[in-house]
Design a protein around this motif. Sequence first.
Motif, PDB file in Angstrom:
ATOM      1  N   ALA A  41      42.224  44.796  41.154  1.00 20.11           N
ATOM      2  CA  ALA A  41      41.992  44.356  39.778  1.00 20.11           C
ATOM      3  C   ALA A  41      40.535  44.519  39.371  1.00 20.11           C
ATOM      4  O   ALA A  41      39.617  44.478  40.199  1.00 20.11           O
ATOM      5  CB  ALA A  41      42.411  42.902  39.628  1.00 20.11           C
ATOM      6  N   ARG A  42      40.354  44.699  38.062  1.00 19.80           N
ATOM      7  CA  ARG A  42      39.032  44.726  37.453  1.00 19.80           C
ATOM      8  C   ARG A  42      39.016  43.747  36.282  1.00 19.80           C
ATOM      9  O   ARG A  42      40.055  43.490  35.676  1.00 19.80           O
ATOM     10  CB  ARG A  42      38.680  46.129  36.958  1.00 19.80           C
ATOM     11  N   ILE A  43      37.832  43.231  35.965  1.00 27.02           N
ATOM     12  CA  ILE A  43      37.724  42.339  34.818  1.00 27.02           C
ATOM     13  C   ILE A  43      38.206  43.073  33.562  1.00 27.02           C
ATOM     14  O   ILE A  43      37.797  44.195  33.284  1.00 27.02           O
ATOM     15  CB  ILE A  43      36.264  41.876  34.623  1.00 27.02           C
ATOM     16  N   GLY A  44      39.093  42.420  32.832  1.00 29.81           N
ATOM     17  CA  GLY A  44      39.631  43.025  31.615  1.00 29.81           C
ATOM     18  C   GLY A  44      40.985  43.679  31.794  1.00 29.81           C
ATOM     19  O   GLY A  44      41.630  44.027  30.792  1.00 29.81           O
ATOM     20  N   ASP A  45      41.430  43.889  33.043  1.00 30.18           N
ATOM     21  CA  ASP A  45      42.766  44.451  33.249  1.00 30.18           C
ATOM     22  C   ASP A  45      43.827  43.484  32.731  1.00 30.18           C
ATOM     23  O   ASP A  45      43.632  42.264  32.706  1.00 30.18           O
ATOM     24  CB  ASP A  45      43.008  44.713  34.743  1.00 30.18           C
ATOM     25  N   LEU A  62      40.303  37.338  34.262  1.00 31.07           N
ATOM     26  CA  LEU A  62      39.093  36.649  33.815  1.00 31.07           C
ATOM     27  C   LEU A  62      38.041  36.571  34.909  1.00 31.07           C
ATOM     28  O   LEU A  62      36.850  36.779  34.660  1.00 31.07           O
ATOM     29  CB  LEU A  62      39.457  35.236  33.341  1.00 31.07           C
ATOM     30  N   LYS A  63      38.484  36.280  36.149  1.00 31.27           N
ATOM     31  CA  LYS A  63      37.567  36.162  37.286  1.00 31.27           C
ATOM     32  C   LYS A  63      38.212  36.754  38.533  1.00 31.27           C
ATOM     33  O   LYS A  63      39.439  36.764  38.650  1.00 31.27           O
ATOM     34  CB  LYS A  63      37.220  34.686  37.552  1.00 31.27           C
ATOM     35  N   SER A  70      41.700  35.163  38.720  1.00 30.37           N
ATOM     36  CA  SER A  70      42.086  34.169  37.719  1.00 30.37           C
ATOM     37  C   SER A  70      42.605  34.904  36.494  1.00 30.37           C
ATOM     38  O   SER A  70      41.962  35.820  35.978  1.00 30.37           O
ATOM     39  CB  SER A  70      40.896  33.286  37.334  1.00 30.37           C
ATOM     40  N   MET A  71      43.769  34.484  36.036  1.00 29.34           N
ATOM     41  CA  MET A  71      44.400  35.079  34.857  1.00 29.34           C
ATOM     42  C   MET A  71      44.274  34.109  33.689  1.00 29.34           C
ATOM     43  O   MET A  71      44.599  32.926  33.811  1.00 29.34           O
ATOM     44  CB  MET A  71      45.881  35.354  35.158  1.00 29.34           C
ATOM     45  N   LEU A  72      43.791  34.613  32.543  1.00 36.01           N
ATOM     46  CA  LEU A  72      43.782  33.826  31.320  1.00 36.01           C
ATOM     47  C   LEU A  72      44.943  34.308  30.464  1.00 36.01           C
ATOM     48  O   LEU A  72      44.929  35.436  29.953  1.00 36.01           O
ATOM     49  CB  LEU A  72      42.456  34.002  30.572  1.00 36.01           C
TER      50      LEU A  72
END
Length: 442
Positions: A41-45, A62-63, A70-72
């Motif tokens: 994963a990358r931030i923004g995926d 998100l993190k 962490s998923m928002l």
Amino acid sequence: MKAELQALTRQIAGKRLATQMGRVTAISGGEIEVSGLAAAARIGDRLVLRRGPQDELHGEVLKINGTNISMLPDRAPDGAAVGDPVVLRPSPEFLPSDHWIGRVIDPFGEPLDGRPMLPGAVPRDLMASPPKAAGRRPMGERLATGQAVLNTILPIVRGQRVGLFAGSGVGKSSLLAKLAKSMEADVVVMALIGERGREVNHFVEQVLGPDGMRRAVVVAATSDQSALVRRRCAWAAMTVAEHFRDQGKNVLFLADSVTRFAEAHREISAASGEAPALRGYPPSVTPLITGLCERAGPGADGQGDITAVFSVLVAGSDMDEPIADILRGVLDGHIVLNREIAERGRFPAIDVSRSVSRSLPAAATDDENAAIQDVRKFLGAYEQSEVMIRAGLYAEGNDAVLDKAVKLWPELDGFFGREDPEGITSSFNRLLLLLRRAKAGR
């Protein structure tokens, strides 16, 4: 046809036959912790939590914390449970196209008007850097706006960035729509950030109408969507504007509103653990807003310009609230809408004495600058004595400037609310005629 084929080929090539999947390990507040995806994963995926065959919850990375992410989520995670599968989907490419003119799209480049639409052939970075400062051209020629006061006292020039400061219900959206329909530009790009769903359709069909949409691209994220989508809306709209700017076009960028953009960022930063500092806003809100504003303005050689109007919601007409204060420091002028003016029925309800265009004096001739100074002199004299005048304590003959201001005021107030599709010269001619009458004592 070649561009459409390239876009279609790119879409097919981007399809993945295999998906990467993780599992929910914890749910805390508005965040969902997922294991098994940290390495990929990358931030923004984008992430999709599958709670059932027809029940999906979408969100964003998100993190990334070691072995977990962490998923928002885009909405409240009601019904989500530990062990639910989560599918990773790389952040979608953003592919602006000339065919987007006349369309309403979401921040991911998908159509919102129910009609099919192909993306462009070249992906663009939503977080692109502005042109290099040393290579940017100066601001250009004065632009006709369709509003007499903005053609004269508060001119807007090509590549200028202006703030529109207003409380709720004083005509901010209406003024933006008038600029979208009448202001001189090749393409209009409008960001509707956190707008009510009903208002988006009303704005497009009734306020802008077919004439306004003929040269416009509307990027909309409604108030019920997640903070991530609302924040992305401003970046997506600016990216569309840059697409047309790089073709050498004069682009008018309208954002409604930067306040909701900042509020969306505040929600995200709170979820990620950033402490508030500026009346509840995190420290990162300053570079966020200045970075967006710097992407507008004059382009480099070979490019066009992005003339921008950023609207700001000021509660209780507080011009010193953080978002308004940040914007005033980076923009080339500000237009203030006044509730008292709106309540007596004059639209646009621009408070001329509190508004400034930093394109002056270069944007006007010597005679025009002299006329603008005369207007401000008479306006200032009238406003300083307005309470006395309304109380019946004003006596003609004690102050020559005030005498002229009192006679000029009704016509000047009408001029400020006048639409003038005939252009800048027509507006200045009307203004000069008013001033000549005042100086002649008629």
